[in-house]
Design a protein around this motif. Structure first.
Motif, short mmCIF file in Angstrom:
data_model
loop_
_atom_site.label_atom_id
_atom_site.label_comp_id
_atom_site.label_asym_id
_atom_site.label_seq_id
_atom_site.Cartn_x
_atom_site.Cartn_y
_atom_site.Cartn_z
N LEU A 148 -7.30 -70.06 -11.15
CA LEU A 148 -6.37 -70.47 -10.09
C LEU A 148 -7.12 -71.02 -8.88
O LEU A 148 -6.74 -72.05 -8.30
N GLY A 149 -8.21 -70.36 -8.51
CA GLY A 149 -8.98 -70.81 -7.36
C GLY A 149 -9.63 -72.17 -7.60
O GLY A 149 -9.68 -73.02 -6.70
N LEU A 150 -10.14 -72.39 -8.81
CA LEU A 150 -10.74 -73.67 -9.13
C LEU A 150 -9.71 -74.80 -9.07
O LEU A 150 -9.98 -75.89 -8.54
N LEU A 151 -8.51 -74.54 -9.58
CA LEU A 151 -7.46 -75.55 -9.54
C LEU A 151 -7.04 -75.83 -8.10
O LEU A 151 -6.80 -76.99 -7.73
N ALA A 152 -6.92 -74.77 -7.29
CA ALA A 152 -6.53 -74.96 -5.89
C ALA A 152 -7.57 -75.76 -5.12
O ALA A 152 -7.23 -76.66 -4.34
N ALA A 153 -8.86 -75.46 -5.33
CA ALA A 153 -9.91 -76.20 -4.63
C ALA A 153 -9.95 -77.65 -5.08
O ALA A 153 -10.14 -78.57 -4.27
N GLY A 154 -9.76 -77.89 -6.38
CA GLY A 154 -9.80 -79.25 -6.89
C GLY A 154 -8.67 -80.12 -6.38
O GLY A 154 -8.82 -81.35 -6.29
N ALA A 155 -7.56 -79.50 -6.03
CA ALA A 155 -6.40 -80.27 -5.55
C ALA A 155 -6.29 -80.28 -4.04
O ALA A 155 -5.37 -80.91 -3.49
N ALA A 156 -7.20 -79.64 -3.33
CA ALA A 156 -7.08 -79.46 -1.88
C ALA A 156 -7.19 -80.79 -1.13
O ALA A 156 -8.13 -81.55 -1.34
N PRO A 157 -6.25 -81.07 -0.20
CA PRO A 157 -6.32 -82.30 0.60
C PRO A 157 -7.16 -82.16 1.86
O PRO A 157 -7.53 -83.15 2.47
N VAL A 158 -7.41 -80.92 2.28
CA VAL A 158 -8.22 -80.66 3.48
C VAL A 158 -9.24 -79.58 3.17
O VAL A 158 -9.08 -78.79 2.22
N PHE A 159 -10.30 -79.51 3.99
CA PHE A 159 -11.42 -78.64 3.66
C PHE A 159 -11.05 -77.16 3.71
O PHE A 159 -11.55 -76.36 2.91
N TRP A 160 -10.16 -76.77 4.63
CA TRP A 160 -9.85 -75.34 4.72
C TRP A 160 -9.13 -74.85 3.46
O TRP A 160 -9.25 -73.68 3.09
N LEU A 161 -8.43 -75.76 2.77
CA LEU A 161 -7.80 -75.36 1.51
C LEU A 161 -8.84 -75.23 0.39
O LEU A 161 -8.66 -74.44 -0.54
N VAL A 162 -9.92 -76.01 0.47
CA VAL A 162 -11.03 -75.80 -0.46
C VAL A 162 -11.60 -74.40 -0.27
O VAL A 162 -11.89 -73.69 -1.24
N THR A 163 -11.73 -74.00 0.98
CA THR A 163 -12.24 -72.66 1.29
C THR A 163 -11.31 -71.59 0.75
O THR A 163 -11.77 -70.57 0.21
N VAL A 164 -10.01 -71.80 0.86
CA VAL A 164 -9.04 -70.85 0.30
C VAL A 164 -9.19 -70.75 -1.22
O VAL A 164 -9.18 -69.66 -1.80
N GLY A 165 -9.35 -71.90 -1.86
CA GLY A 165 -9.54 -71.89 -3.30
C GLY A 165 -10.79 -71.15 -3.70
O GLY A 165 -10.80 -70.40 -4.69
N ARG A 166 -11.88 -71.36 -2.94
CA ARG A 166 -13.11 -70.64 -3.22
C ARG A 166 -12.92 -69.13 -3.05
O ARG A 166 -13.50 -68.32 -3.78
N ALA A 167 -12.11 -68.74 -2.08
CA ALA A 167 -11.86 -67.31 -1.87
C ALA A 167 -11.10 -66.71 -3.05
O ALA A 167 -11.41 -65.60 -3.51
N ILE A 168 -10.12 -67.45 -3.57
CA ILE A 168 -9.37 -66.95 -4.73
C ILE A 168 -10.30 -66.82 -5.93
O ILE A 168 -10.25 -65.81 -6.67
N SER A 169 -11.15 -67.80 -6.14
CA SER A 169 -12.12 -67.71 -7.24
C SER A 169 -13.06 -66.53 -7.04
O SER A 169 -13.45 -65.85 -7.99
N GLY A 170 -13.47 -66.30 -5.79
CA GLY A 170 -14.36 -65.18 -5.51
C GLY A 170 -13.71 -63.85 -5.82
O GLY A 170 -14.37 -62.93 -6.34
N LEU A 171 -12.42 -63.72 -5.52
CA LEU A 171 -11.70 -62.49 -5.86
C LEU A 171 -11.75 -62.26 -7.36
O LEU A 171 -12.02 -61.15 -7.84
N GLY A 172 -11.51 -63.31 -8.12
CA GLY A 172 -11.58 -63.19 -9.57
C GLY A 172 -12.98 -62.89 -10.05
O GLY A 172 -13.18 -62.09 -10.98
N GLY A 173 -13.99 -63.51 -9.42
CA GLY A 173 -15.37 -63.24 -9.80
C GLY A 173 -15.75 -61.79 -9.58
O GLY A 173 -16.50 -61.21 -10.37
N GLY A 174 -15.23 -61.18 -8.51
CA GLY A 174 -15.52 -59.77 -8.25
C GLY A 174 -14.98 -58.87 -9.35
O GLY A 174 -15.64 -57.93 -9.80
N PHE A 175 -13.76 -59.16 -9.82
CA PHE A 175 -13.20 -58.39 -10.94
C PHE A 175 -14.05 -58.56 -12.20
O PHE A 175 -14.36 -57.60 -12.89
#
Length: 489
Positions: free
Chosen positions: A102-129
């Motif tokens: 989900l995070g990878l898809l969100a970052a790939g579709a992000a129109p602004v940089f702060w949404l890329v950061t949000v996508g990276r955070a979602i991926s990081g949450l998954g990576g921790g699990f």
């Protein structure tokens, strides 16, 4: 393997099986597939990030794209630790996979940089699990003498992604756009988890930690992630604001201080007692992991940006320097799997080598040495990390009773990720403070970052010395004592 017993194959049956024995081979291959995909994701994203920041005008917040991934990983790690002890690793593995995609898809579709950061955070949450689940699978499925070999192979799993990841990512970024780097990795992560999923069916829960304790750990994880986020966001925002007013300075400084206080209040409960004061044994082993990560990952995050902006080379070529670090990491992990002396001393050797190599990297950057020199020196840094981190993983599992391998693995990953957050967020704040928009490739700015990060390697040497006797200790059968894991100071 019995769900109740939690014994590794071969217990009580003479010679224990190796990692590639018939009964363990499918699981080994599945785990290696997961790590290979995670490695490709890391190498590809780091290589593409300079292009992302340039297109979306996110240079000043560049470090947040990395540190937020690790901040969210802290939360995922804390939750996964108690969850794996209660339910086994399968639920954490499945949720982690879904969040990372989900995070990878969100970052790939992000129109602004702060949404890329949000996508990276979602991926990081998954990576921790996912990483805690993998550690628990290794601790519960492989006999102790096979674990150093497995961790060595996990490091070796970075070799192919290190060689092709930057090249592929650079090619895709230049020919098709950086978005396809994120979008293209998502199905690869799915395929890796599908391979290992059937092999973890027998790994159910061993113990049942009290529900109140699990809830308390989750709340501490939320507080830790929130405190880390508040502190790093406030510092980067303050450094990035031109001529801030007194009110803004006071507000952001107060927010950063509050975040740091929250972290200091909740962190001791998430780590073995004595970790923050470098108590001997398990606490210092875990502390060493965090300290070397501060230096290595803080530096790594800014190497592509430095090479692209100061030397005007392509993203793919810049990523080859990271490839040298990954190859060195694999070599260091290969060496640690074959040592015959006390494993704890590898922590001292690794921290010392990292200190020398990072100092050499700062010098090579300052004199604008050829790219191959930077690659060689960074490869030596990777060698030190492979030797050190693989050894900390083995020592933590050795010092942990089976019923607390999830919690102690989570503590190790908390130290790992917090070190990365401190390194990348600190480097990002320093970059935001020192960089010149008119001269983004200003070499002294990057040299200052490398030297600031070098300080943590000195602390890593001290911590390594304190943890050198860790393997003399043995896990106790009493769960409450296992988190201490110390030998007399």
């Amino acid at each position: 393997m019995s769900k109740a017993s939690g014994k590794t194959p071969g217990d009580g049956k003479g010679k224990q099986p190796g990692a590639m024995s018939p009964e363990l081979r499918p699981l080994t291959i599945g785990i290696l597939a997961i790590i290979t995909c995670a490695a490709f994701e890391a190498m590809a994203v780091v290589t593409a990030m300079p292009s992302v920041a340039r297109e979306l005008s996110g240079e000043s917040s560049y470090g947040l794209a990395f540190s937020m991934y690790l901040t969210a990983s802290l939360l995922g790690t804390v939750v996964a630790g108690s969850w794996c002890d209660r339910r086994g690793p399968r639920p954490a593995l499945a949720v982690g996979m879904a969040l990372m995609i989900l995070g990878l898809l969100a970052a790939g579709a992000a129109p602004v940089f702060w949404l890329v950061t949000v996508g990276r955070a979602i991926s990081g949450l998954g990576g921790g699990f996912m990483i805690v689940a993998v550690y628990v699978v290794i601790g519960r499925s492989f006999p102790q003498q096979a674990q150093p070999v497995v961790f060595g192979w996990l490091a070796a799993a970075w070799v192919l992604p290190a060689l092709i990841g930057p090249v592929v990512s650079g090619f895709v970024t230049e020919k098709f756009g950086w978005r396809w780097v994120f979008l293209g990795v998502a199905p690869v992560v799915l395929a890796a988890v599908v391979i290992v999923w059937p092999k973890t069916r027998q790994l159910g829960p061993i113990g049942a930690p009290e529900a109140g304790s699990a809830r308390a750990q989750t709340l501490r994880g939320l507080a830790l992630a929130g405190g880390v986020f508040a502190a790093q966001w406030a510092v980067v925002r303050l450094a990035d604001t031109e001529a801030p007013g007194a009110g803004l300075v006071a507000g952001l400084a107060s927010l950063a201080l509050a975040g740091i206080v929250v972290v200091l209040l909740v962190l001791p409960a998430l780590l073995p007692p004595g970790t923050l004061v470098l108590a001997r044994g398990l606490p210092s082993v875990i502390a060493t992991r965090g300290l070397v990560n501060v230096a290595f990952f803080g530096t790594e995050a800014f190497i592509p940006l430095m090479l692209v902006s100061s030397r005007d080379i392509s993203a793919g070529t810049a990523g080859l320097t990271l490839s040298a670090g990954a190859l060195g990491w694999s070599a260091g992990s290969f060496v640690q799997a074959r040592v015959t002396f006390e494993r704890g001393w590898l922590l001292v050797a690794g921290s010392s080598i990292l200190s020398l190599s990072l100092g050499g990297f700062a010098l090579a950057t300052a004199v604008e040495a050829p790219l191959w020199v930077l690659a060689v020196v960074w490869g030596l840094s990777g060698f030190a990390m492979g030797m050190t981190l693989s050894s900390t993983s083995v020592l933590v599992l050795k010092l942990s009773p089976t019923t607390e391998q999830g919690r102690n693995s989570a503590a190790l990953q908390i130290s790992d990720q917090l070190g990365g957050v401190i390194g990348t967020a600190g480097a990002g704040a320093l970059f935001a403070l020192l960089h010149d928009d008119g001269n983004p490739g200003h070499v002294p700015t990057f040299v200052a970052i490398w030297l600031a990060l070098w300080v943590s390697t000195a602390a890593g040497i001290v911590s390594g010395l304190r943890g050198a006797r860790a393997s003399d200790a043995a896990p106790t059968s009493t769960p409450s004592k296992s988190m201490e894991g110390t030998v007399p100071a």
